[in-house]
Design an enzyme around this catalytic site. Structure first.
Site, PDB file in Angstrom:
ATOM      1  N   GLU A  39       0.839  -1.191   0.000  1.00 15.32           N
ATOM      2  CA  GLU A  39       0.000   0.000   0.000  1.00 15.32           C
ATOM      3  C   GLU A  39       0.885   1.256   0.000  1.00 15.32           C
ATOM      4  OE1 GLU A  39      -3.726   1.630   2.744  1.00 15.32           O
ATOM      5  OE2 GLU A  39      -2.198   0.316   3.625  1.00 15.32           O
ATOM      6  N   LYS A 104     -10.017   2.239  -1.980  1.00 17.41           N
ATOM      7  CA  LYS A 104     -10.135   1.539  -0.698  1.00 17.41           C
ATOM      8  C   LYS A 104     -11.481   1.833  -0.042  1.00 17.41           C
ATOM      9  CE  LYS A 104      -7.446   1.035   3.605  1.00 17.41           C
ATOM     10  NZ  LYS A 104      -6.248   1.567   4.319  1.00 17.41           N
ATOM     11  N   CYS A 138      -5.376  -3.266   2.250  1.00 12.00           N
ATOM     12  CA  CYS A 138      -5.068  -3.277   3.677  1.00 12.00           C
ATOM     13  C   CYS A 138      -6.270  -3.553   4.588  1.00 12.00           C
ATOM     14  CB  CYS A 138      -4.378  -1.963   4.052  1.00 12.00           C
ATOM     15  SG  CYS A 138      -3.423  -2.070   5.594  1.00 12.00           S
TER      16      CYS A 138
END
Length: 256
Positions: A39, A104, A138
């Site tokens: 990331e 995300k 993540c």
């Protein structure tokens, strides 16, 4: 399909230095079809978005050049400004220059990410060289409904900055996502330290059974490679069709 995860250290917000360092690491890797990076691989996970979004075009151009040179997809997240909003945006860059993006969904509010970034609301699957990849970043790892296999992907890609303080969750959940979704998982984490956390890496490629196919040593810059076998995956899913018994559900859009 050969998938490579490249676990590396990141120098805080020093884009040119990080990209030059990655050039050297990538030159040592064997041929691959897909290269997965951590990331915000070129900057570190910076929640002050204005400091790094201006670097997005430079980082994306590097990804395009690298994908063309390697004849492989290059995947990693970049802080990106789009129509006045900032996103932690995963870029899936193919050798011909095609770019698919995923924003995300689950921002790490505990660490301040939600204060400067906007959550995505679209689930993204990319088909590349015959393999279907679900794109995740993540903290998405903690939310199984968002990654539930609907029969539309073969492998999940997790690009992450998961600190050592949550290492047990990292190692457990990447295996859980593979087992429950009958899929491969490629999970690439960083090493080193930033202003808040220490990272041990422990990146891995996980088999649909939950076994480790390839992994990286703790606190070591390393590339590990695994093979996605669609023939095996089709046979396994047909022989043991657990997803057919999964509960139906609907994911609602988050309030902005």
């Amino acid at each position: 399909m050969k998938v490579t995860i490249l676990q590396h250290d990141i120098d805080w917000c020093r884009v040119d230095k990080n990209l030059a360092h990655l050039d050297g690491l990538i030159a040592t890797l064997p041929p691959t079809d897909l290269l997965l990076l951590p990331e915000m691989f070129a900057t570190g996970l910076n929640n002050i978005a204005a400091d790094i979004v201006d670097a997005q075009p430079r980082i994306l151009n590097w990804m395009k050049d690298k994908a063309r040179q390697l004849d492989a997809a290059v995947v990693g997240s970049i802080a990106t400004e789009d129509q006045g909003k900032n996103y932690n945006r995963l870029h899936f860059v193919e050798p011909d220059g095609k770019v698919t993006t995923y924003d995300k969904r689950h921002l790490f509010a505990y660490g301040g990410e939600a204060e400067n970034y906007t959550a995505g609301d679209k689930r993204v699957v990319v088909k590349y060289r015959g393999v279907r990849f679900l794109l995740q970043v993540c903290y998405d790892l903690r939310y199984p409904l968002w990654s539930r296999n609907r029969g539309d992907y073969d492998c999940i890609l997790f690009s992450a900055n998961f600190p050592i303080s949550r290492d047990t969750a990292w190692r457990t959940l990447i295996r859980a996502r593979a087992i429950e979704n009958q899929c491969y998982v490629a999970a690439c984490n960083r090493i080193g330290t930033d202003q808040k956390c220490e990272y041990y890496g422990r990146s891995a490629i996980i088999h649909p059974y939950g076994d480790t196919m390839a992994d990286c040593p703790d606190k070591t810059e390393w590339g590990a490679q695994g093979i996605i076998d669609l023939e095996f995956l089709d046979h396994y899913s047909a022989k043991f069709p657990v997803l057919a018994d999964a509960d139906p559900f609907e994911i609602l859009k988050k309030d902005k």
